[in-house]
Motif scaffolding. Structure first.
Motif, PDB file in Angstrom:
ATOM      1  N   LEU A  63      30.704 -80.250  36.247  1.00  0.00           N
ATOM      2  CA  LEU A  63      31.086 -80.176  34.634  1.00  0.00           C
ATOM      3  C   LEU A  63      30.088 -80.179  33.716  1.00  0.00           C
ATOM      4  O   LEU A  63      29.841 -80.030  32.611  1.00  0.00           O
ATOM      5  CB  LEU A  63      32.103 -81.148  34.107  1.00  0.00           C
ATOM      6  N   VAL A  64      28.767 -80.550  34.322  1.00  0.00           N
ATOM      7  CA  VAL A  64      27.471 -80.623  33.370  1.00  0.00           C
ATOM      8  C   VAL A  64      27.174 -79.306  32.745  1.00  0.00           C
ATOM      9  O   VAL A  64      27.013 -79.620  31.318  1.00  0.00           O
ATOM     10  CB  VAL A  64      26.297 -80.955  34.504  1.00  0.00           C
ATOM     11  N   ASP A  65      27.364 -78.151  33.303  1.00  0.00           N
ATOM     12  CA  ASP A  65      27.140 -77.003  32.607  1.00  0.00           C
ATOM     13  C   ASP A  65      28.165 -76.330  32.054  1.00  0.00           C
ATOM     14  O   ASP A  65      27.890 -75.350  31.435  1.00  0.00           O
ATOM     15  CB  ASP A  65      26.091 -76.184  33.356  1.00  0.00           C
ATOM     16  N   THR A  66      29.537 -76.898  32.289  1.00  0.00           N
ATOM     17  CA  THR A  66      30.604 -76.139  31.792  1.00  0.00           C
ATOM     18  C   THR A  66      30.835 -75.958  30.413  1.00  0.00           C
ATOM     19  O   THR A  66      31.311 -74.731  29.924  1.00  0.00           O
ATOM     20  CB  THR A  66      31.734 -76.881  32.367  1.00  0.00           C
ATOM     21  N   PRO A  67      30.408 -76.851  29.455  1.00  0.00           N
ATOM     22  CA  PRO A  67      30.400 -76.521  28.179  1.00  0.00           C
ATOM     23  C   PRO A  67      29.655 -75.203  27.624  1.00  0.00           C
ATOM     24  O   PRO A  67      30.153 -74.377  26.872  1.00  0.00           O
ATOM     25  CB  PRO A  67      30.119 -77.895  27.431  1.00  0.00           C
ATOM     26  N   LYS A  68      28.415 -75.192  28.405  1.00  0.00           N
ATOM     27  CA  LYS A  68      27.553 -73.984  27.983  1.00  0.00           C
ATOM     28  C   LYS A  68      28.269 -72.645  28.692  1.00  0.00           C
ATOM     29  O   LYS A  68      28.294 -71.668  27.969  1.00  0.00           O
ATOM     30  CB  LYS A  68      26.224 -74.427  28.617  1.00  0.00           C
ATOM     31  N   ARG A  69      28.709 -72.884  29.714  1.00  0.00           N
ATOM     32  CA  ARG A  69      29.253 -71.590  30.294  1.00  0.00           C
ATOM     33  C   ARG A  69      30.595 -71.453  29.516  1.00  0.00           C
ATOM     34  O   ARG A  69      30.857 -70.107  29.389  1.00  0.00           O
ATOM     35  CB  ARG A  69      29.601 -71.953  31.846  1.00  0.00           C
ATOM     36  N   ALA A  70      31.406 -72.245  29.291  1.00  0.00           N
ATOM     37  CA  ALA A  70      32.629 -71.834  28.399  1.00  0.00           C
ATOM     38  C   ALA A  70      32.285 -71.411  27.107  1.00  0.00           C
ATOM     39  O   ALA A  70      32.946 -70.277  26.546  1.00  0.00           O
ATOM     40  CB  ALA A  70      33.421 -73.223  28.373  1.00  0.00           C
ATOM     41  N   ALA A  71      31.227 -71.817  26.402  1.00  0.00           N
ATOM     42  CA  ALA A  71      31.081 -71.190  25.001  1.00  0.00           C
ATOM     43  C   ALA A  71      30.517 -69.896  25.154  1.00  0.00           C
ATOM     44  O   ALA A  71      30.805 -69.092  24.539  1.00  0.00           O
ATOM     45  CB  ALA A  71      29.804 -72.228  24.234  1.00  0.00           C
ATOM     46  N   SER A  72      29.734 -69.602  26.347  1.00  0.00           N
ATOM     47  CA  SER A  72      29.327 -68.219  26.261  1.00  0.00           C
ATOM     48  C   SER A  72      30.256 -67.471  26.710  1.00  0.00           C
ATOM     49  O   SER A  72      30.495 -66.241  26.093  1.00  0.00           O
ATOM     50  CB  SER A  72      28.200 -68.253  27.631  1.00  0.00           C
ATOM     51  N   ALA A  73      31.245 -67.709  27.513  1.00  0.00           N
ATOM     52  CA  ALA A  73      32.559 -66.763  27.850  1.00  0.00           C
ATOM     53  C   ALA A  73      33.232 -66.598  26.475  1.00  0.00           C
ATOM     54  O   ALA A  73      33.804 -65.449  26.524  1.00  0.00           O
ATOM     55  CB  ALA A  73      33.350 -67.575  29.004  1.00  0.00           C
TER      56      ALA A  73
END
Length: 185
Positions: free
Chosen positions: A25-35
Protein backbone atom coordinates in the motif's frame (compact mmCIF):
# COMPACT_ATOMS: atom_id res chain seq x y z
CA UNK A 1 5.77 15.86 -1.58
CA UNK A 2 2.22 14.52 -1.53
CA UNK A 3 -0.65 16.11 -3.40
CA UNK A 4 -3.88 16.85 -1.57
CA UNK A 5 -5.49 13.95 -3.41
CA UNK A 6 -2.70 11.54 -2.37
CA UNK A 7 -3.15 12.64 1.25
CA UNK A 8 -6.89 12.07 1.02
CA UNK A 9 -6.42 8.58 -0.46
CA UNK A 10 -3.95 7.80 2.32
CA UNK A 11 -6.49 8.92 4.92
CA UNK A 12 -9.20 6.88 3.22
CA UNK A 13 -7.06 3.74 3.33
CA UNK A 14 -6.32 4.33 7.00
CA UNK A 15 -10.01 4.98 7.72
CA UNK A 16 -10.99 1.50 6.53
CA UNK A 17 -8.47 0.03 8.95
CA UNK A 18 -5.48 -0.62 6.69
CA UNK A 19 -1.86 0.21 7.34
CA UNK A 20 -0.83 2.63 4.61
CA UNK A 21 2.83 1.86 5.35
CA UNK A 22 2.33 -1.82 4.45
CA UNK A 23 4.48 -2.83 1.46
CA UNK A 24 1.59 -3.31 -0.95
CA UNK A 25 0.00 0.00 0.00
CA UNK A 26 2.98 2.36 0.25
CA UNK A 27 2.51 3.76 -3.26
CA UNK A 28 -1.25 3.18 -3.48
CA UNK A 29 -2.27 6.76 -2.60
CA UNK A 30 -0.05 8.07 -5.41
CA UNK A 31 -1.34 5.48 -7.91
CA UNK A 32 -4.96 6.01 -6.86
CA UNK A 33 -4.66 9.79 -7.20
CA UNK A 34 -3.14 9.39 -10.65
CA UNK A 35 -5.89 6.98 -11.72
CA UNK A 36 -8.62 9.24 -10.34
CA UNK A 37 -7.21 12.23 -12.21
CA UNK A 38 -7.13 10.19 -15.44
CA UNK A 39 -10.66 8.85 -14.94
CA UNK A 40 -11.88 12.43 -14.51
CA UNK A 41 -9.71 14.09 -17.16
CA UNK A 42 -12.80 15.12 -19.13
CA UNK A 43 -13.19 18.11 -16.83
CA UNK A 44 -10.06 19.57 -18.41
CA UNK A 45 -11.26 19.24 -22.00
CA UNK A 46 -13.62 21.31 -24.10
CA UNK A 47 -15.59 20.49 -27.22
CA UNK A 48 -13.41 22.83 -29.30
CA UNK A 49 -10.25 21.15 -28.01
CA UNK A 50 -11.58 17.66 -28.70
CA UNK A 51 -12.83 18.55 -32.20
CA UNK A 52 -9.46 20.10 -33.07
CA UNK A 53 -10.89 21.65 -36.26
CA UNK A 54 -12.00 18.24 -37.58
CA UNK A 55 -15.35 19.50 -38.86
CA UNK A 56 -15.56 19.29 -42.63
CA UNK A 57 -17.87 20.57 -45.34
CA UNK A 58 -19.77 17.70 -46.96
CA UNK A 59 -22.66 17.23 -49.37
CA UNK A 60 -23.80 14.06 -47.62
CA UNK A 61 -27.27 14.01 -46.13
CA UNK A 62 -27.27 10.30 -45.34
CA UNK A 63 -27.19 8.97 -41.82
CA UNK A 64 -23.76 8.68 -40.22
CA UNK A 65 -23.43 6.12 -37.42
CA UNK A 66 -20.55 5.16 -35.18
CA UNK A 67 -21.55 2.26 -32.98
CA UNK A 68 -20.03 0.20 -30.21
CA UNK A 69 -17.83 2.99 -28.87
CA UNK A 70 -16.64 1.56 -25.56
CA UNK A 71 -16.92 3.82 -22.56
CA UNK A 72 -15.86 3.78 -18.95
CA UNK A 73 -17.17 6.29 -16.45
CA UNK A 74 -17.59 6.78 -12.72
CA UNK A 75 -21.01 6.91 -11.14
CA UNK A 76 -21.28 10.21 -9.30
CA UNK A 77 -23.25 8.61 -6.47
CA UNK A 78 -20.79 5.90 -5.40
CA UNK A 79 -17.63 6.66 -7.41
CA UNK A 80 -17.83 3.16 -8.86
CA UNK A 81 -17.37 2.46 -12.57
CA UNK A 82 -20.00 1.91 -15.17
CA UNK A 83 -18.84 0.26 -18.35
CA UNK A 84 -20.56 -0.01 -21.67
CA UNK A 85 -20.88 1.16 -25.21
CA UNK A 86 -22.27 4.14 -27.01
CA UNK A 87 -23.91 4.38 -30.43
CA UNK A 88 -24.01 7.79 -32.12
CA UNK A 89 -25.86 8.74 -35.27
CA UNK A 90 -26.49 12.03 -36.99
CA UNK A 91 -27.98 13.41 -40.20
CA UNK A 92 -25.46 15.84 -41.72
CA UNK A 93 -26.52 19.23 -42.91
CA UNK A 94 -23.49 20.50 -44.82
CA UNK A 95 -20.89 19.41 -42.27
CA UNK A 96 -19.48 16.17 -40.88
CA UNK A 97 -17.28 15.40 -37.89
CA UNK A 98 -13.97 13.57 -38.23
CA UNK A 99 -14.68 9.95 -37.30
CA UNK A 100 -12.34 9.70 -34.31
CA UNK A 101 -13.75 12.92 -32.87
CA UNK A 102 -17.08 11.26 -32.19
CA UNK A 103 -15.34 8.71 -29.98
CA UNK A 104 -13.35 11.51 -28.35
CA UNK A 105 -16.56 13.39 -27.54
CA UNK A 106 -17.92 10.25 -25.86
CA UNK A 107 -14.67 9.89 -23.93
CA UNK A 108 -14.57 13.54 -22.84
CA UNK A 109 -17.97 13.31 -21.18
CA UNK A 110 -17.47 9.77 -19.87
CA UNK A 111 -14.31 10.84 -18.05
CA UNK A 112 -16.27 12.85 -15.52
CA UNK A 113 -18.37 11.91 -12.52
CA UNK A 114 -21.60 11.00 -14.26
CA UNK A 115 -25.03 9.58 -14.36
CA UNK A 116 -25.74 7.73 -17.57
CA UNK A 117 -28.79 9.83 -18.39
CA UNK A 118 -26.76 13.06 -18.37
CA UNK A 119 -23.86 11.48 -20.24
CA UNK A 120 -26.18 10.43 -23.07
CA UNK A 121 -27.68 13.92 -23.37
CA UNK A 122 -24.28 15.66 -23.21
CA UNK A 123 -22.98 13.56 -26.10
CA UNK A 124 -26.06 14.33 -28.22
CA UNK A 125 -25.90 18.04 -27.42
CA UNK A 126 -22.18 18.16 -28.29
CA UNK A 127 -22.77 16.60 -31.72
CA UNK A 128 -25.62 19.06 -32.27
CA UNK A 129 -23.39 21.98 -31.31
CA UNK A 130 -20.46 20.76 -33.41
CA UNK A 131 -22.19 20.40 -36.79
CA UNK A 132 -25.82 21.50 -36.42
CA UNK A 133 -27.15 18.36 -38.12
CA UNK A 134 -30.80 17.70 -38.99
CA UNK A 135 -30.86 15.20 -36.15
CA UNK A 136 -28.75 13.39 -33.57
CA UNK A 137 -29.33 10.00 -31.94
CA UNK A 138 -27.32 8.60 -29.04
CA UNK A 139 -27.87 5.30 -27.25
CA UNK A 140 -25.74 4.24 -24.29
CA UNK A 141 -25.84 0.72 -22.83
CA UNK A 142 -23.88 0.15 -19.64
CA UNK A 143 -23.37 -2.11 -16.65
CA UNK A 144 -23.09 -0.25 -13.36
CA UNK A 145 -20.80 -1.69 -10.74
CA UNK A 146 -22.66 0.28 -8.06
CA UNK A 147 -25.58 -2.03 -8.81
CA UNK A 148 -23.50 -5.16 -9.34
CA UNK A 149 -21.04 -5.03 -6.42
CA UNK A 150 -23.29 -3.56 -3.75
CA UNK A 151 -26.94 -2.77 -3.13
CA UNK A 152 -29.18 -5.13 -5.09
CA UNK A 153 -26.17 -7.01 -6.56
CA UNK A 154 -27.75 -7.71 -9.96
CA UNK A 155 -24.94 -8.99 -12.17
CA UNK A 156 -26.69 -9.11 -15.53
CA UNK A 157 -28.55 -5.82 -15.54
CA UNK A 158 -27.81 -3.36 -18.33
CA UNK A 159 -29.08 0.20 -18.34
CA UNK A 160 -30.02 1.69 -21.72
CA UNK A 161 -30.50 5.41 -22.25
CA UNK A 162 -31.20 7.39 -25.39
CA UNK A 163 -31.26 10.97 -26.52
CA UNK A 164 -32.96 11.78 -29.81
CA UNK A 165 -32.79 15.26 -31.29
CA UNK A 166 -34.25 16.79 -34.44
CA UNK A 167 -35.50 14.31 -37.04
CA UNK A 168 -34.65 11.34 -34.83
CA UNK A 169 -37.20 12.63 -32.33
CA UNK A 170 -39.76 13.88 -34.86
CA UNK A 171 -39.74 11.03 -37.38
CA UNK A 172 -40.32 7.52 -36.11
CA UNK A 173 -39.03 6.06 -39.40
CA UNK A 174 -35.67 7.84 -38.99
CA UNK A 175 -35.43 6.72 -35.38
CA UNK A 176 -36.37 3.15 -36.38
CA UNK A 177 -33.70 3.08 -39.11
CA UNK A 178 -31.05 4.16 -36.59
CA UNK A 179 -32.16 1.61 -34.00
CA UNK A 180 -32.22 -1.11 -36.66
CA UNK A 181 -28.72 -0.24 -37.87
CA UNK A 182 -27.29 -0.39 -34.34
CA UNK A 183 -29.10 -3.67 -33.71
CA UNK A 184 -31.64 -2.29 -31.20
CA UNK A 185 -35.05 -2.89 -32.82
Amino acid sequence: MHSVMETLFSQLIQEIGEDVSREGLVDTPKRAASAFRFLNSGYHQSLDHVLNNAVFEADSEDMVIVKDIELYSLCEHHLLPFIGKCHVGYLPQGKVIGLSKIARIVEMYARRLQIQERLTKQIADAIQTAVNPRGVAVVVEAKHLCMMMRGVEKQNSVMTTSSMLGLFRKQSSTRAEFLDLIGRK
